[in-house]
Design a protein around this motif. Structure first.
Motif, PDB file in Angstrom:
ATOM      1  N   PHE A  33     -49.597  11.157  73.636  1.00  0.00           N
ATOM      2  CA  PHE A  33     -49.951  11.849  72.504  1.00  0.00           C
ATOM      3  C   PHE A  33     -49.477  13.372  71.972  1.00  0.00           C
ATOM      4  CE2 PHE A  33     -53.289   8.912  73.826  1.00  0.00           C
ATOM      5  CZ  PHE A  33     -53.332   8.102  72.798  1.00  0.00           C
ATOM      6  N   PRO A  34     -48.180  13.307  71.306  1.00  0.00           N
ATOM      7  CA  PRO A  34     -47.753  14.528  70.839  1.00  0.00           C
ATOM      8  C   PRO A  34     -48.786  15.280  70.069  1.00  0.00           C
ATOM      9  CG  PRO A  34     -46.157  12.987  70.538  1.00  0.00           C
ATOM     10  CD  PRO A  34     -47.456  12.100  70.863  1.00  0.00           C
ATOM     11  N   ARG A  35     -49.152  16.513  70.293  1.00  0.00           N
ATOM     12  CA  ARG A  35     -50.075  17.363  69.229  1.00  0.00           C
ATOM     13  C   ARG A  35     -49.336  18.494  68.803  1.00  0.00           C
ATOM     14  NH1 ARG A  35     -51.920  16.586  74.321  1.00  0.00           N
ATOM     15  NH2 ARG A  35     -51.796  18.542  75.095  1.00  0.00           N
ATOM     16  N   PHE A  36     -49.741  19.140  67.739  1.00  0.00           N
ATOM     17  CA  PHE A  36     -49.339  20.043  67.303  1.00  0.00           C
ATOM     18  C   PHE A  36     -50.534  21.088  66.840  1.00  0.00           C
ATOM     19  CE2 PHE A  36     -49.461  16.925  63.796  1.00  0.00           C
ATOM     20  CZ  PHE A  36     -50.095  17.616  62.637  1.00  0.00           C
ATOM     21  N   SER A  37     -50.106  22.370  66.880  1.00  0.00           N
ATOM     22  CA  SER A  37     -51.197  23.234  66.488  1.00  0.00           C
ATOM     23  C   SER A  37     -50.276  24.470  65.731  1.00  0.00           C
ATOM     24  CB  SER A  37     -51.862  23.846  67.579  1.00  0.00           C
ATOM     25  OG  SER A  37     -51.003  24.415  68.441  1.00  0.00           O
ATOM     26  N   TYR A  38     -51.384  25.232  64.949  1.00  0.00           N
ATOM     27  CA  TYR A  38     -50.639  26.376  63.945  1.00  0.00           C
ATOM     28  C   TYR A  38     -52.011  27.266  63.328  1.00  0.00           C
ATOM     29  CZ  TYR A  38     -52.177  22.898  60.485  1.00  0.00           C
ATOM     30  OH  TYR A  38     -53.135  21.997  59.780  1.00  0.00           O
ATOM     31  N   SER A  39     -51.503  28.260  62.906  1.00  0.00           N
ATOM     32  CA  SER A  39     -52.523  28.849  62.314  1.00  0.00           C
ATOM     33  C   SER A  39     -53.103  28.588  61.038  1.00  0.00           C
ATOM     34  CB  SER A  39     -52.104  30.602  62.235  1.00  0.00           C
ATOM     35  OG  SER A  39     -52.794  31.539  61.501  1.00  0.00           O
ATOM     36  N   HIS A  40     -54.208  28.629  60.663  1.00  0.00           N
ATOM     37  CA  HIS A  40     -54.793  28.284  59.198  1.00  0.00           C
ATOM     38  C   HIS A  40     -55.330  29.487  58.733  1.00  0.00           C
ATOM     39  CE1 HIS A  40     -57.323  26.441  56.157  1.00  0.00           C
ATOM     40  NE2 HIS A  40     -56.211  25.765  56.235  1.00  0.00           N
ATOM     41  N   PHE A  41     -54.300  30.249  57.831  1.00  0.00           N
ATOM     42  CA  PHE A  41     -54.881  31.663  57.449  1.00  0.00           C
ATOM     43  C   PHE A  41     -55.286  32.373  58.073  1.00  0.00           C
ATOM     44  CE2 PHE A  41     -55.011  28.222  53.824  1.00  0.00           C
ATOM     45  CZ  PHE A  41     -54.326  28.958  52.591  1.00  0.00           C
ATOM     46  N   GLY A  42     -54.856  32.320  59.366  1.00  0.00           N
ATOM     47  CA  GLY A  42     -55.313  33.382  60.549  1.00  0.00           C
ATOM     48  C   GLY A  42     -56.892  33.144  60.766  1.00  0.00           C
ATOM     49  N   TYR A  43     -57.579  32.118  60.305  1.00  0.00           N
ATOM     50  CA  TYR A  43     -59.068  32.090  60.378  1.00  0.00           C
ATOM     51  C   TYR A  43     -59.019  31.172  61.905  1.00  0.00           C
ATOM     52  CZ  TYR A  43     -60.128  33.134  55.643  1.00  0.00           C
ATOM     53  OH  TYR A  43     -60.261  33.923  54.532  1.00  0.00           O
ATOM     54  N   SER A  44     -58.284  30.191  62.077  1.00  0.00           N
ATOM     55  CA  SER A  44     -58.523  29.238  63.191  1.00  0.00           C
ATOM     56  C   SER A  44     -56.950  28.765  63.468  1.00  0.00           C
ATOM     57  CB  SER A  44     -59.571  28.107  62.866  1.00  0.00           C
ATOM     58  OG  SER A  44     -58.995  27.334  61.867  1.00  0.00           O
ATOM     59  N   THR A  45     -56.943  28.280  64.653  1.00  0.00           N
ATOM     60  CA  THR A  45     -55.957  27.148  65.080  1.00  0.00           C
ATOM     61  C   THR A  45     -56.219  25.776  64.845  1.00  0.00           C
ATOM     62  OG1 THR A  45     -55.211  28.953  66.666  1.00  0.00           O
ATOM     63  CG2 THR A  45     -54.289  26.935  66.899  1.00  0.00           C
ATOM     64  N   GLN A  46     -55.469  25.386  63.996  1.00  0.00           N
ATOM     65  CA  GLN A  46     -55.628  23.865  63.869  1.00  0.00           C
ATOM     66  C   GLN A  46     -55.090  23.045  64.754  1.00  0.00           C
ATOM     67  OE1 GLN A  46     -57.927  22.428  61.261  1.00  0.00           O
ATOM     68  NE2 GLN A  46     -58.600  24.630  61.762  1.00  0.00           N
ATOM     69  N   LEU A  47     -55.615  21.901  65.452  1.00  0.00           N
ATOM     70  CA  LEU A  47     -55.103  21.058  66.177  1.00  0.00           C
ATOM     71  C   LEU A  47     -55.034  19.732  65.644  1.00  0.00           C
ATOM     72  CD1 LEU A  47     -57.214  22.202  69.250  1.00  0.00           C
ATOM     73  CD2 LEU A  47     -55.092  22.687  68.689  1.00  0.00           C
TER      74      LEU A  47
END
Length: 189
Positions: A33-47
């Motif tokens: 399962f490839p996963r990706f994560s990124y910052s959401h407006f600096g509020y949280s890291t979305q997975l």
């Protein structure tokens, strides 16, 4: 003299250890399962992750060589929210109608001792191909205890800029840097 040379050649051949041949492994889609994560407006890291991945790995432990060929079904993106799954499949992000897959094809696997340490290759998303290097954090090659076949598994990661793959909508508010983590298992054919 010919007989002595033949005996010497046979003795050398018997003393030379047999080299293992490269073995082809098929990606186990139930454990990859490839996963990706990124910052959401600096509020949280979305997975998020992709639920469907196919491909193969060719691995030769004795020669310390390998190749990796992975195909990710971008329509299988799973953000945890059905409405957002549809949104992220749109033209601004994955554009799955036009580009239903993302691919990774290795160009070089670098070993430290008996284990891969990094995998250089070409990542293609939305028809854009860029070089990336996956850092391998874990690797195991051993007979699978249930399937009774040789198996390999690894965890690896890299960081890309989604804007370089024509998927930069809302950057920089929604993070341009995306970490990709791949948990992979593959079973010998």
């Amino acid at each position: 003299m010919k007989k002595q040379l033949a005996i010497l050649a046979l003795a050398i051949a018997a003393a030379t250890p047999a080299l293992a041949a490269p073995e082809t492994y098929t990606i186990d889609g139930t454990h990859t399962f490839p996963r990706f994560s990124y910052s959401h407006f600096g509020y949280s890291t979305q997975l998020s992750r992709f639920n469907t991945t196919t491909g193969k790995v060719v691995f030769d432990a004795a020669a310390r060589t390998a190749t990796v060929d992975i195909v990710i079904d971008t329509k299988s993106v799973d953000t945890g929210y059905a409405t957002f799954n549809e949104h992220i499949q749109g033209e601004d992000f994955f554009n799955t109608a036009k580009y239903p897959t993302a691919t990774f094809k290795s160009t070089k696997v670098i070993f430290q001792g008996d284990k891969p340490a990094s995998i250089e290759g070409q990542l293609t998303i939305k028809g854009v191909t860029k070089p990336v290097t996956l850092t391998v954090t874990d690797f195991k090659a051993a007979p699978h205890p249930m399937l009774k076949k040789n198996a390999i598994g690894a965890n690896a990661w890299t960081v890309i800029k989604r804007s370089e793959f024509n998927a930069g909508k809302y950057a920089p508010n929604v993070g341009d840097e995306v970490r990709i983590d791949v948990a992979i298992e593959a079973i010998a054919q």
